[in-house]
Motif scaffolding. Structure first.
Motif, PDB file in Angstrom:
ATOM      1  N   SER B  25     138.794  28.985 -47.955  1.00 57.92           N
ATOM      2  CA  SER B  25     137.830  28.214 -47.382  1.00 57.92           C
ATOM      3  C   SER B  25     138.728  27.244 -46.465  1.00 57.92           C
ATOM      4  CB  SER B  25     137.279  27.248 -48.104  1.00 57.92           C
ATOM      5  OG  SER B  25     136.586  26.001 -47.772  1.00 57.92           O
ATOM      6  N   VAL B  26     138.411  27.281 -45.086  1.00 58.51           N
ATOM      7  CA  VAL B  26     139.281  26.769 -44.151  1.00 58.51           C
ATOM      8  C   VAL B  26     138.507  25.725 -43.336  1.00 58.51           C
ATOM      9  CG1 VAL B  26     140.396  27.178 -41.741  1.00 58.51           C
ATOM     10  CG2 VAL B  26     140.818  28.690 -43.626  1.00 58.51           C
ATOM     11  N   VAL B  27     138.985  24.490 -43.135  1.00 55.33           N
ATOM     12  CA  VAL B  27     138.398  23.468 -42.218  1.00 55.33           C
ATOM     13  C   VAL B  27     139.492  23.528 -41.094  1.00 55.33           C
ATOM     14  CG1 VAL B  27     137.822  21.132 -41.795  1.00 55.33           C
ATOM     15  CG2 VAL B  27     137.023  22.171 -44.024  1.00 55.33           C
ATOM     16  N   LEU B  28     139.138  23.591 -40.067  1.00 52.64           N
ATOM     17  CA  LEU B  28     139.964  23.586 -38.793  1.00 52.64           C
ATOM     18  C   LEU B  28     139.859  22.050 -38.269  1.00 52.64           C
ATOM     19  CD1 LEU B  28     141.859  25.318 -36.978  1.00 52.64           C
ATOM     20  CD2 LEU B  28     139.974  25.480 -35.329  1.00 52.64           C
ATOM     21  N   GLY B  29     140.739  21.434 -38.234  1.00 52.76           N
ATOM     22  CA  GLY B  29     140.837  19.720 -37.757  1.00 52.76           C
ATOM     23  C   GLY B  29     141.087  19.784 -36.475  1.00 52.76           C
ATOM     24  N   THR B  30     140.061  19.209 -35.579  1.00 53.63           N
ATOM     25  CA  THR B  30     140.242  19.182 -34.213  1.00 53.63           C
ATOM     26  C   THR B  30     139.779  17.563 -33.913  1.00 53.63           C
ATOM     27  OG1 THR B  30     139.806  20.188 -32.096  1.00 53.63           O
ATOM     28  CG2 THR B  30     137.888  19.877 -33.638  1.00 53.63           C
ATOM     29  N   ARG B  31     140.371  17.049 -32.513  1.00 55.33           N
ATOM     30  CA  ARG B  31     140.019  15.694 -32.212  1.00 55.33           C
ATOM     31  C   ARG B  31     138.356  15.294 -32.072  1.00 55.33           C
ATOM     32  NH1 ARG B  31     144.119  12.406 -30.570  1.00 55.33           N
ATOM     33  NH2 ARG B  31     145.601  14.055 -30.304  1.00 55.33           N
ATOM     34  N   ASP B  32     137.769  16.392 -31.497  1.00 55.47           N
ATOM     35  CA  ASP B  32     136.317  16.310 -31.356  1.00 55.47           C
ATOM     36  C   ASP B  32     135.504  17.454 -31.977  1.00 55.47           C
ATOM     37  OD1 ASP B  32     133.610  15.680 -30.786  1.00 55.47           O
ATOM     38  OD2 ASP B  32     134.084  15.454 -28.557  1.00 55.47           O
ATOM     39  N   PRO B  33     135.132  17.614 -33.351  1.00 54.25           N
ATOM     40  CA  PRO B  33     134.626  18.560 -33.691  1.00 54.25           C
ATOM     41  C   PRO B  33     133.190  19.043 -33.216  1.00 54.25           C
ATOM     42  CG  PRO B  33     135.070  17.205 -35.622  1.00 54.25           C
ATOM     43  CD  PRO B  33     135.250  16.397 -34.417  1.00 54.25           C
ATOM     44  N   ALA B  34     132.593  17.970 -32.556  1.00 52.16           N
ATOM     45  CA  ALA B  34     131.405  18.455 -31.867  1.00 52.16           C
ATOM     46  C   ALA B  34     131.586  19.061 -30.455  1.00 52.16           C
ATOM     47  CB  ALA B  34     130.251  16.821 -31.570  1.00 52.16           C
ATOM     48  N   ASN B  35     132.612  18.923 -30.088  1.00 56.95           N
ATOM     49  CA  ASN B  35     132.770  19.346 -28.757  1.00 56.95           C
ATOM     50  C   ASN B  35     133.130  21.083 -28.690  1.00 56.95           C
ATOM     51  OD1 ASN B  35     133.408  19.738 -25.861  1.00 56.95           O
ATOM     52  ND2 ASN B  35     135.068  18.280 -25.876  1.00 56.95           N
ATOM     53  N   VAL B  36     132.239  21.798 -29.154  1.00 56.32           N
ATOM     54  CA  VAL B  36     132.424  23.288 -29.324  1.00 56.32           C
ATOM     55  C   VAL B  36     132.458  24.063 -28.118  1.00 56.32           C
ATOM     56  CG1 VAL B  36     131.380  23.223 -31.661  1.00 56.32           C
ATOM     57  CG2 VAL B  36     130.073  23.985 -29.614  1.00 56.32           C
ATOM     58  N   ASP B  37     132.295  23.496 -26.816  1.00 57.32           N
ATOM     59  CA  ASP B  37     132.539  24.225 -25.666  1.00 57.32           C
ATOM     60  C   ASP B  37     134.024  24.025 -25.109  1.00 57.32           C
ATOM     61  OD1 ASP B  37     129.963  25.219 -25.881  1.00 57.32           O
ATOM     62  OD2 ASP B  37     129.250  23.386 -24.704  1.00 57.32           O
ATOM     63  N   GLU B  38     134.911  23.096 -25.640  1.00 60.34           N
ATOM     64  CA  GLU B  38     135.939  22.889 -25.079  1.00 60.34           C
ATOM     65  C   GLU B  38     136.859  24.057 -25.108  1.00 60.34           C
ATOM     66  OE1 GLU B  38     139.684  19.351 -25.629  1.00 60.34           O
ATOM     67  OE2 GLU B  38     138.017  19.663 -27.331  1.00 60.34           O
ATOM     68  N   LYS B  39     137.699  24.266 -24.044  1.00 65.08           N
ATOM     69  CA  LYS B  39     138.840  25.386 -24.008  1.00 65.08           C
ATOM     70  C   LYS B  39     139.839  24.569 -24.372  1.00 65.08           C
ATOM     71  CE  LYS B  39     138.801  29.019 -22.224  1.00 65.08           C
ATOM     72  NZ  LYS B  39     138.992  30.255 -22.774  1.00 65.08           N
ATOM     73  N   LYS B  40     140.748  25.539 -25.317  1.00 63.55           N
ATOM     74  CA  LYS B  40     142.016  24.798 -25.614  1.00 63.55           C
ATOM     75  C   LYS B  40     143.289  25.798 -25.204  1.00 63.55           C
ATOM     76  CE  LYS B  40     140.887  21.683 -28.768  1.00 63.55           C
ATOM     77  NZ  LYS B  40     141.427  20.457 -28.990  1.00 63.55           N
ATOM     78  N   GLY B  41     143.538  25.326 -23.630  1.00 64.61           N
ATOM     79  CA  GLY B  41     144.459  26.253 -23.406  1.00 64.61           C
ATOM     80  C   GLY B  41     144.180  27.747 -23.222  1.00 64.61           C
ATOM     81  N   TYR B  42     145.053  28.598 -23.950  1.00 65.31           N
ATOM     82  CA  TYR B  42     144.928  30.006 -23.567  1.00 65.31           C
ATOM     83  C   TYR B  42     143.886  30.554 -24.790  1.00 65.31           C
ATOM     84  CZ  TYR B  42     149.400  29.878 -21.313  1.00 65.31           C
ATOM     85  OH  TYR B  42     150.262  29.929 -20.112  1.00 65.31           O
TER      86      TYR B  42
END
Lengths: 223, 223
Positions: B25-42
């Motif tokens: 069971s994985v929680v991927l932690g990110t600065r703004d979990p609501a911003n699902v359209d954000e591209k992260k580099g590659y």
């Protein structure tokens, strides 16, 4: 070919001995060529080296080694390389200088730090700055001396050695020498700045020495 | 097992996705979990990642990921890792923290320099200082993300991954996770200070990326 080897520790002795065995005329440059009983760390005394190296090899001063031949090997301690090489600049002009040295700082324990120079440069680049007329190629600094000259001793030579330099002809000549040692996987990483990467793998190399308890291993780039 | 992954770039997405695929069971932690359209580099957007990762994975804040489970993966950018992790110290107490981050400084060109910390310490040691209750293990920081979790994709897995840490049980647990990814040659280099060596090989790794033009390669320690 006439080849001068600067530095008479285990690396200089091993590379110089192999070059003499391959038929080259070798002058091994050392601080005091008359002191043939001196032990150099893990290496045999210079007298023992001379006895084993055969008729193609002799001892000389750094200046005599640098003046001997068109190819020079820097097997000096990295921490004194620039200081020893700089006064030899005129002798080294136009020559291929194969730099095997590593600028390791053990003052903060294991693994050591790797010193860098102005602008984050490698020692190879610092040597090139000190000797603008030399054609510096970095190679062989990433493994133990016996494997440098006999790579087939390990996994029939199925491992890698790196090459960095700004002069394509000098790199080609260095690669020819590597092939004469038995190297098959010679990876040309590009210009001399790529030597930064090759110098920075010494900490893990030394860490693994502690882990394995012997130096008979090397990096293979699996691709 | 419940596993929190800190950082949602290509490393966090790839490791988190693999752990979810393996049934964790994985929680991927990110600065703004609501911003699902954000591209992260590659990397794909977080929305694309979420769609592909299946029912075992979800997004959360760094705090939610750190609170999730007994194993935490640091897949943050090395330059911000300590700053993001320090406030999470209470959540990370007693947990295995698998540190994949690299403190790379590209300001002086290629290859990058590797930042070191007080006394020449690695980033892994600096993280351990910031989180004295966590059980930090450095691993997987020496190769590209897709091979971290699928080493058999390259030469049927005949290449190496390194392990450094001060807590033997934590290292054993990290090694179990590595084996579940398919790793066969896991080299335990010793205490967390040995991570200095593992972080310092990133310059040559990145140099070779330039040479080969793709990241599908890895170090094998031939011995």
């Amino acid at each position: 070919m006439n080849i001068g080897v600067l530095g008479s520790g285990i690396v200089g002795q091993t590379v110089g001995g192999k070059l003499a065995e391959l038929g080259h005329s070798v002058v091994l440059g050392t601080r005091d060529p008359a002191n043939v009983d001196e032990k150099k760390g893990y290496a045999p005394s210079l007298g023992e080296w001379l006895a084993g190296a055969g008729p193609n090899a002799r001892l000389g001063t750094f200046a005599e080694a640098a003046a001997h031949g068109a190819v020079i090997v820097n097997a000096l301690n990295g921490l004194v390389s620039v200081e020893v090489l700089r006064p030899l600049a005129a002798s080294l002009d136009g020559k291929l200088l194969i730099d095997i040295s590593n600028p390791l700082d053990f003052s903060r324990g294991m693994p050591p730090a790797v010193l860098t120079y102005e602008g984050g440069a490698s020692l190879a680049e610092e040597i090139q700055r000190a000797l603008p007329g030399a054609r510096v190629v970095k190679t062989l600094n990433t493994l133990t001396a016996s494997l440098m000259v006999n790579p087939r001793q390990l996994a029939d030579g199925d491992h890698s050695v790196f090459l960095s330099g700004d002069d394509a002809a000098a790199k080609a000549q260095a690669a020819d020498i590597l092939r004469s040692f038995g190297w098959r996987d010679i990876i040309d990483m590009g210009g001399l700045a790529s030597a930064r990467g090759a110098e920075m793998i010494l900490p893990i190399w030394l860490q693994l020495f502690g882990t394995f308890g012997n130096p008979q291993y090397n990096f293979k780039i699996v691709r």
